[in-house]
Design an enzyme around this catalytic site. Structure first.
Site, PDB file in Angstrom:
ATOM      1  N   LYS A  34       0.846  -1.201   0.000  1.00  0.00           N
ATOM      2  CA  LYS A  34       0.000   0.000   0.000  1.00  0.00           C
ATOM      3  C   LYS A  34       0.878   1.245   0.000  1.00  0.00           C
ATOM      4  O   LYS A  34       2.064   1.175   0.368  1.00  0.00           O
ATOM      5  CB  LYS A  34      -0.901  -0.021   1.232  1.00  0.00           C
ATOM      6  CG  LYS A  34      -0.137  -0.150   2.541  1.00  0.00           C
ATOM      7  CD  LYS A  34      -1.037  -0.553   3.693  1.00  0.00           C
ATOM      8  CE  LYS A  34      -0.216  -0.644   4.967  1.00  0.00           C
ATOM      9  NZ  LYS A  34      -1.014  -1.104   6.104  1.00  0.00           N
ATOM     10  N   ARG A 126     -10.592  -0.694  14.316  1.00  0.00           N
ATOM     11  CA  ARG A 126     -10.498   0.131  13.108  1.00  0.00           C
ATOM     12  C   ARG A 126     -11.454  -0.410  12.053  1.00  0.00           C
ATOM     13  O   ARG A 126     -12.276   0.321  11.530  1.00  0.00           O
ATOM     14  CB  ARG A 126      -9.044   0.147  12.611  1.00  0.00           C
ATOM     15  CG  ARG A 126      -8.814   1.037  11.414  1.00  0.00           C
ATOM     16  CD  ARG A 126      -7.334   1.201  11.099  1.00  0.00           C
ATOM     17  NE  ARG A 126      -6.699  -0.020  10.629  1.00  0.00           N
ATOM     18  CZ  ARG A 126      -5.421  -0.082  10.223  1.00  0.00           C
ATOM     19  NH1 ARG A 126      -4.656   1.003  10.275  1.00  0.00           N
ATOM     20  NH2 ARG A 126      -4.905  -1.212   9.811  1.00  0.00           N
ATOM     21  N   HIS A 153      -5.810  -7.848  12.741  1.00  0.00           N
ATOM     22  CA  HIS A 153      -4.636  -6.960  12.735  1.00  0.00           C
ATOM     23  C   HIS A 153      -4.294  -6.574  14.168  1.00  0.00           C
ATOM     24  O   HIS A 153      -5.166  -6.174  14.934  1.00  0.00           O
ATOM     25  CB  HIS A 153      -4.951  -5.711  11.907  1.00  0.00           C
ATOM     26  CG  HIS A 153      -3.786  -4.819  11.652  1.00  0.00           C
ATOM     27  ND1 HIS A 153      -2.576  -5.276  11.176  1.00  0.00           N
ATOM     28  CD2 HIS A 153      -3.629  -3.482  11.806  1.00  0.00           C
ATOM     29  CE1 HIS A 153      -1.733  -4.258  11.032  1.00  0.00           C
ATOM     30  NE2 HIS A 153      -2.352  -3.164  11.416  1.00  0.00           N
ATOM     31  N   ARG A 205       1.761 -10.758   7.121  1.00  0.00           N
ATOM     32  CA  ARG A 205       1.724  -9.506   6.349  1.00  0.00           C
ATOM     33  C   ARG A 205       2.761  -8.494   6.869  1.00  0.00           C
ATOM     34  O   ARG A 205       2.403  -7.480   7.445  1.00  0.00           O
ATOM     35  CB  ARG A 205       0.328  -8.872   6.446  1.00  0.00           C
ATOM     36  CG  ARG A 205      -0.832  -9.781   6.071  1.00  0.00           C
ATOM     37  CD  ARG A 205      -2.148  -9.015   6.100  1.00  0.00           C
ATOM     38  NE  ARG A 205      -2.348  -8.317   7.366  1.00  0.00           N
ATOM     39  CZ  ARG A 205      -2.963  -8.813   8.434  1.00  0.00           C
ATOM     40  NH1 ARG A 205      -3.477 -10.029   8.406  1.00  0.00           N
ATOM     41  NH2 ARG A 205      -3.066  -8.101   9.539  1.00  0.00           N
ATOM     42  N   TYR A 248      15.453  30.452   4.397  1.00  0.00           N
ATOM     43  CA  TYR A 248      14.313  31.210   4.924  1.00  0.00           C
ATOM     44  C   TYR A 248      14.467  31.480   6.418  1.00  0.00           C
ATOM     45  O   TYR A 248      14.834  30.595   7.190  1.00  0.00           O
ATOM     46  CB  TYR A 248      13.008  30.433   4.718  1.00  0.00           C
ATOM     47  CG  TYR A 248      12.594  30.301   3.280  1.00  0.00           C
ATOM     48  CD1 TYR A 248      12.291  31.420   2.515  1.00  0.00           C
ATOM     49  CD2 TYR A 248      12.477  29.049   2.691  1.00  0.00           C
ATOM     50  CE1 TYR A 248      11.890  31.296   1.189  1.00  0.00           C
ATOM     51  CE2 TYR A 248      12.070  28.911   1.367  1.00  0.00           C
ATOM     52  CZ  TYR A 248      11.779  30.039   0.632  1.00  0.00           C
ATOM     53  OH  TYR A 248      11.380  29.911  -0.684  1.00  0.00           O
ATOM     54  N   CYS A 295      13.907  23.623   2.458  1.00  0.00           N
ATOM     55  CA  CYS A 295      12.948  24.278   1.564  1.00  0.00           C
ATOM     56  C   CYS A 295      12.065  23.240   0.884  1.00  0.00           C
ATOM     57  O   CYS A 295      12.227  22.043   1.080  1.00  0.00           O
ATOM     58  CB  CYS A 295      13.688  25.108   0.512  1.00  0.00           C
ATOM     59  SG  CYS A 295      14.870  26.280   1.192  1.00  0.00           S
ATOM     60  N   MET A 296      11.134  23.720   0.060  1.00  0.00           N
ATOM     61  CA  MET A 296      10.188  22.813  -0.602  1.00  0.00           C
ATOM     62  C   MET A 296      10.896  21.865  -1.563  1.00  0.00           C
ATOM     63  O   MET A 296      10.611  20.666  -1.597  1.00  0.00           O
ATOM     64  CB  MET A 296       9.139  23.631  -1.374  1.00  0.00           C
ATOM     65  CG  MET A 296       8.052  22.786  -1.999  1.00  0.00           C
ATOM     66  SD  MET A 296       6.894  23.762  -2.973  1.00  0.00           S
ATOM     67  CE  MET A 296       6.143  24.784  -1.721  1.00  0.00           C
ATOM     68  N   ASP A 297      11.838  22.384  -2.334  1.00  0.00           N
ATOM     69  CA  ASP A 297      12.475  21.605  -3.406  1.00  0.00           C
ATOM     70  C   ASP A 297      13.976  21.450  -3.221  1.00  0.00           C
ATOM     71  O   ASP A 297      14.632  20.829  -4.049  1.00  0.00           O
ATOM     72  CB  ASP A 297      12.248  22.303  -4.756  1.00  0.00           C
ATOM     73  CG  ASP A 297      10.854  22.851  -4.880  1.00  0.00           C
ATOM     74  OD1 ASP A 297       9.915  22.031  -4.872  1.00  0.00           O
ATOM     75  OD2 ASP A 297      10.690  24.083  -4.931  1.00  0.00           O
TER      76      ASP A 297
HETATM   77  C1  LIG Z   1      -0.240  -1.863   6.927  1.00  0.00           C
HETATM   78  C2  LIG Z   1      -0.764  -3.150   7.384  1.00  0.00           C
HETATM   79  C3  LIG Z   1       0.105  -4.221   7.655  1.00  0.00           C
HETATM   80  C4  LIG Z   1       1.613  -4.065   7.712  1.00  0.00           C
HETATM   81  O1  LIG Z   1       1.967  -3.464   8.937  1.00  0.00           O
HETATM   82  P1  LIG Z   1       3.504  -3.233   9.362  1.00  0.00           P
HETATM   83  O2  LIG Z   1       3.413  -2.633  10.710  1.00  0.00           O
HETATM   84  O3  LIG Z   1       4.077  -2.282   8.348  1.00  0.00           O
HETATM   85  O4  LIG Z   1       4.167  -4.568   9.332  1.00  0.00           O
HETATM   86  C5  LIG Z   1      -0.455  -5.454   7.919  1.00  0.00           C
HETATM   87  N1  LIG Z   1      -1.794  -5.609   7.962  1.00  0.00           N
HETATM   88  C6  LIG Z   1      -2.666  -4.596   7.743  1.00  0.00           C
HETATM   89  C7  LIG Z   1      -4.134  -4.844   7.824  1.00  0.00           C
HETATM   90  C8  LIG Z   1      -2.180  -3.330   7.467  1.00  0.00           C
HETATM   91  O5  LIG Z   1      -3.034  -2.321   7.272  1.00  0.00           O
END
Ligand SMILES: *Cc1c(COP(=O)(O)O)cnc(C)c1O
Length: 352
Positions: A34, A126, A153, A205, A248, A295-297
């Site tokens: 993601k 969540r 999670h 994950r 700045y 700065c920005m860039d």
């Molecule tokens: C982002 C996410 C992960 C990964 O989490 P990490 O802390 O980066 O290992 C796993 N499961 C879900 C549902 C997530 O949203």
């Protein structure tokens, strides 16, 4: 045009991290990609990771990411982690994207060719069905022949106190015990490093850990290496006299004649502006301070005494003396935010 800034994405670091995490978890990985693969570049990362034997599939946060992946890697499993809008369900199912399901209404709405992962909320609060409701949702999916997986999670698996994470896992196990066999997954990176193999799991994950980072108390659990090196070119070199200020607000004032290199990367590219006053970079292998406001860039670096030319590379973080963890600390934030902030002007380049 030449890219002024590059994120070098190391295939060997990524592969090593994936191997180490799958070994510790004892299962294959549903790799979170993601937010542009935590800023590393969605396309770059999935091209490098798709062939890894321990990568079962990819997890994404939003439908657009899922659609991109489905087009890029037809046939590779992709799980959407957040609920799609009702009108997105059909098109995502058509693309073969696995969908999260947390209610009977969602279970009933799926088309007959969809594949579902039951999302169980065991304490993160969540997303997901509460454990007492999840079993009925899971059975509805199973009756319709759509139930492929179930997941939860952890909220605290990367912290030293694992009591709450253990409670969450026990709640998840109770739900699984009341369902037909499914691909079960719970551990994020913190969960893998904290617990190792969790009983009854089919997948894990790991996000941030796959990209090379773990909290200090978990670093000994797996050999992880940062995957990204961020660098940009020097665009201008000049001298300032004692008493002059740079950038700045005139926050930094020269105490002596100083050679200044201006570098083509700023907060719009993801470098934390809040690191002003503390930031350092590597130039010619040496640590040098950033002068005044970021700065920005652009930012300005003290290169007094170094032989620096326009076009030379400056490294902001990588596997060397300065890491993303250092920059996150200077910026008052965490590695997740620094990495996902790397902007679209930064070219992602796969390296060996
Ligand atoms: C982002 C996410 C992960 C990964 O989490 P990490 O802390 O980066 O290992 C796993 N499961 C879900 C549902 C997530 O949203």
């Amino acid at each position: 045009m030449l890219a002024r800034a590059q994120a070098l994405i190391s295939e060997s670091a990524l592969w090593g991290n994936l191997t180490a995490l799958a070994r510790r978890a004892g299962v294959r990985l549903l790799l979170p990609v993601k937010a542009e693969a935590y800023g590393h570049g969605l396309e770059t990362v999935v091209r490098l990771a798709a062939g890894h034997p321990d990568v079962w599939g990819f997890a994404v946060a939003v439908p657009r990411e899922a659609a991109t992946l489905a087009a890029l890697l037809p046939g590779k499993p992709v799980l959407l982690l957040t609920p799609p809008a009702p009108e997105e369900v059909g098109p995502l199912a058509d693309l073969g994207v696995r969908l999260p399901v947390a209610s009977l209404a969602e279970a009933n709405r799926l088309p007959p060719h969809a594949r579902a992962h039951l999302k169980v909320d065991t304490g993160m609060n969540r997303l997901g069905a509460r454990p007492e409701e999840a079993v009925a949702v899971g059975w509805r999916l199973a009756e319709r022949g759509l139930l492929e997986g179930a997941y939860t999670h952890f909220a605290t698996a990367d912290e030293p106190d694992l009591r709450f994470a253990r409670e969450q896992f026990a709640r998840f196990q109770a739900v699984l015990a009341a369902l037909p066999p499914v691909l079960a997954h719970a551990a994020n990176g913190g969960g893998i490093l904290s617990f190792g193999a969790l009983p009854g799991m089919s997948l894990a994950r790991p996000g941030l850990a796959a990209y090379g980072f773990a909290p200090p108390h978990l670093r000994s659990q797996a050999p992880l290496r940062p995957v990204m090196t961020l660098r940009a070119r020097v665009t201008h070199v000049h001298s300032v006299y004692s008493g002059e200020t740079v950038s700045y607000g005139g926050l930094w004032r020269a105490q002596q004649e100083t050679t200044v290199a201006t570098v083509g990367l700023g907060y719009a590219d993801g470098y934390p502006r809040n690191a002003t006053g503390q930031a350092q970079v590597l130039i010619g292998g040496e640590r040098r301070p950033v002068l005044g406001r970021i700065c920005m860039d652009q930012m300005m670096v003290d290169v007094t005494g170094l032989n620096v030319q326009v076009g030379d590379w400056v490294e902001f973080w990588g596997r060397g003396a300065i890491t993303v963890s250092d920059v996150a600390c200077w910026g008052g934030t965490v590695e997740y935010e620094v990495l996902t902030g790397v902007g679209s002007r930064v070219e992602r380049v796969a390296e060996g």
